[in-house]
Design an enzyme around this catalytic site. Structure first.
Site, short mmCIF file in Angstrom:
data_model
loop_
_atom_site.label_atom_id
_atom_site.label_comp_id
_atom_site.label_asym_id
_atom_site.label_seq_id
_atom_site.Cartn_x
_atom_site.Cartn_y
_atom_site.Cartn_z
N CYS A 63 113.08 51.25 85.00
CA CYS A 63 113.85 50.64 86.09
C CYS A 63 115.29 51.13 86.13
CB CYS A 63 113.79 49.12 86.00
SG CYS A 63 114.60 48.38 84.57
N HIS A 92 115.87 43.62 84.16
CA HIS A 92 115.28 44.46 85.20
C HIS A 92 116.31 44.72 86.29
CE1 HIS A 92 111.95 46.41 87.23
NE2 HIS A 92 112.26 45.77 88.36
N HIS A 95 112.26 49.87 93.30
CA HIS A 95 112.37 49.77 91.83
C HIS A 95 111.17 50.40 91.15
CE1 HIS A 95 109.79 45.89 91.17
NE2 HIS A 95 109.40 46.51 92.26
#
Length: 359
Positions: A273, A321, A333
């Site tokens: 990510c 994240h 993402h």
């Protein structure tokens, strides 16, 4: 950015908006924030269960723990790179100083030899016995200059030697730090592998129809969370206009669509990510820190209502994240192991906050 790239980004945003935003008006949903679950030990026996909602929660927790360990690995990797670069820098400085010390020793020796080369009589004695007043003055000045030059060389040589010793100590300290970071990285890598293996074992026990149903439950949960987020009116007065750098970063991220998530990866064939977001902004000409936690801690924070394409959305309370906002309530993402870089609703996961690179 050329018209074709802008068109690509706009088209993708339109597609995701069609998927995520076409919901029945006025419908309300439960709070999308999941109830925190205790950490699962990957070595513990997996419970025999066909409760797919419980399985989904377990998988979410396992992949979340893997993301936390991935952040620790990435942070250790970045620290190792910096420390390795510092060690190389210190080594180069060490070599320069060694040459400088040798040069100063040669110069000091040559100066001393030059003063006494004319004979055994000391310069001070020759100066006192001279009958020529002018020679007396000239010799005094030369003698004084020579002594000062020698003292200066010796002092400079001592300072260089002290610097040499300090560089050696600094290099030793950096080597110790590097070894510590290598151990941290190895432990984090082992933890990532453990968590992912546990998730894969759990998924492997499911039949095909159960996997399909599990995927459907995940999509439904994401849609409920996105709808509840939009129903708050958070984007009602949003007027954030993307900068040229923000559009370049967003376009880079869009160009990675479909590439697999691999923990610790920074491209070009796969990403995690924060690997995706950091590389996107590097491509836009504004390098940023590597991990999602560092991005949250170091980049400028902005209100959600003010976010614009290119801004980074940090998720979960531990900042484990990150995704990139691309406009109209959507973000791009790299989700987790087993998934590819994709577009999703910006509110499909619990948002910690928004940060702005290049500010």
């Amino acid at each position: 950015m050329g018209p074709s790239k802008c068109g690509t980004l706009a088209t993708a945003v339109t597609v995701i908006c069609t998927v995520t935003l076409l919901v029945t008006p006025g419908v309300t949903f439960a709070n999308p924030t999941p109830t925190p679950m205790p950490s699962l030990s990957p070595s513990a026996p997996l419970p025999e269960t066909r409760d797919l909602k419980a399985v989904r929660k377990q998988l979410d927790q396992l992949y979340h723990d893997a993301a936390v360990a991935t952040d620790a690995y990435n942070a250790a990797e970045e620290a190792s790179k910096k420390q390795s670069a510092r060690i190389i820098e210190l080594a180069k400085e060490n070599v320069k100083l060694q040459h400088k010390v040798a040069y100063l020793k040669d110069r000091a020796g040559a100066a001393v030899r030059a003063q006494y080369r004319t004979g055994a009589m000391l310069p001070e004695a020759r100066l006192i016995l001279s009958d020529d007043p002018q020679m007396l003055l000239d010799n005094a000045a030369i003698l004084l200059q020579g002594e000062r030059a020698i003292h200066g060389l010796i002092e400079e040589m001592i300072r260089a030697q002290q610097d040499l010793e300090q560089y050696a100590k600094d290099a030793s300290a950096q080597w110790q730090k590097l070894e510590g970071q290598r151990q941290t990285k190895a432990a984090a890598a082992k933890e990532v592998a453990r968590q992912i293996a546990a998730a894969e074992r759990l998924e492997a026990r499911l039949e095909k129809k159960e996997k399909e149903r599990l995927a459907q439950l995940e999509r439904e949960a994401e849609l409920r969370a996105q709808t509840a987020w939009l129903n708050t009116g958070v984007l009602k007065n949003s007027k954030g206009q993307a900068t040229e750098a923000g559009m370049r970063a967003a376009q880079f991220a869009m160009d990675q669509l479909g590439k697999p998530y691999v923990w610790g990866a920074e491209g070009p064939d796969s990403y995690d990510c924060s690997g995706l977001t950091s590389q996107a902004w590097a491509a836009a000409g504004h390098p940023i820190v590597r991990t999602s936690q560092e991005q949250w801690n170091w980049l400028k924070r902005v209100d959600i209502k003010d976010m614009r394409p290119g801004d980074l959305i940090i998720y979960f309370e531990d900042a484990s994240h990150v995704g990139m906002y691309i406009g109209d309530g959507a973000m791009i993402h790299a989700p987790r192991p087993g998934r590819n870089v994709t577009i999703a609703g910006a509110g499909s996961m619990p948002i910690l906050g928004v940060v702005r690179p290049g500010a």
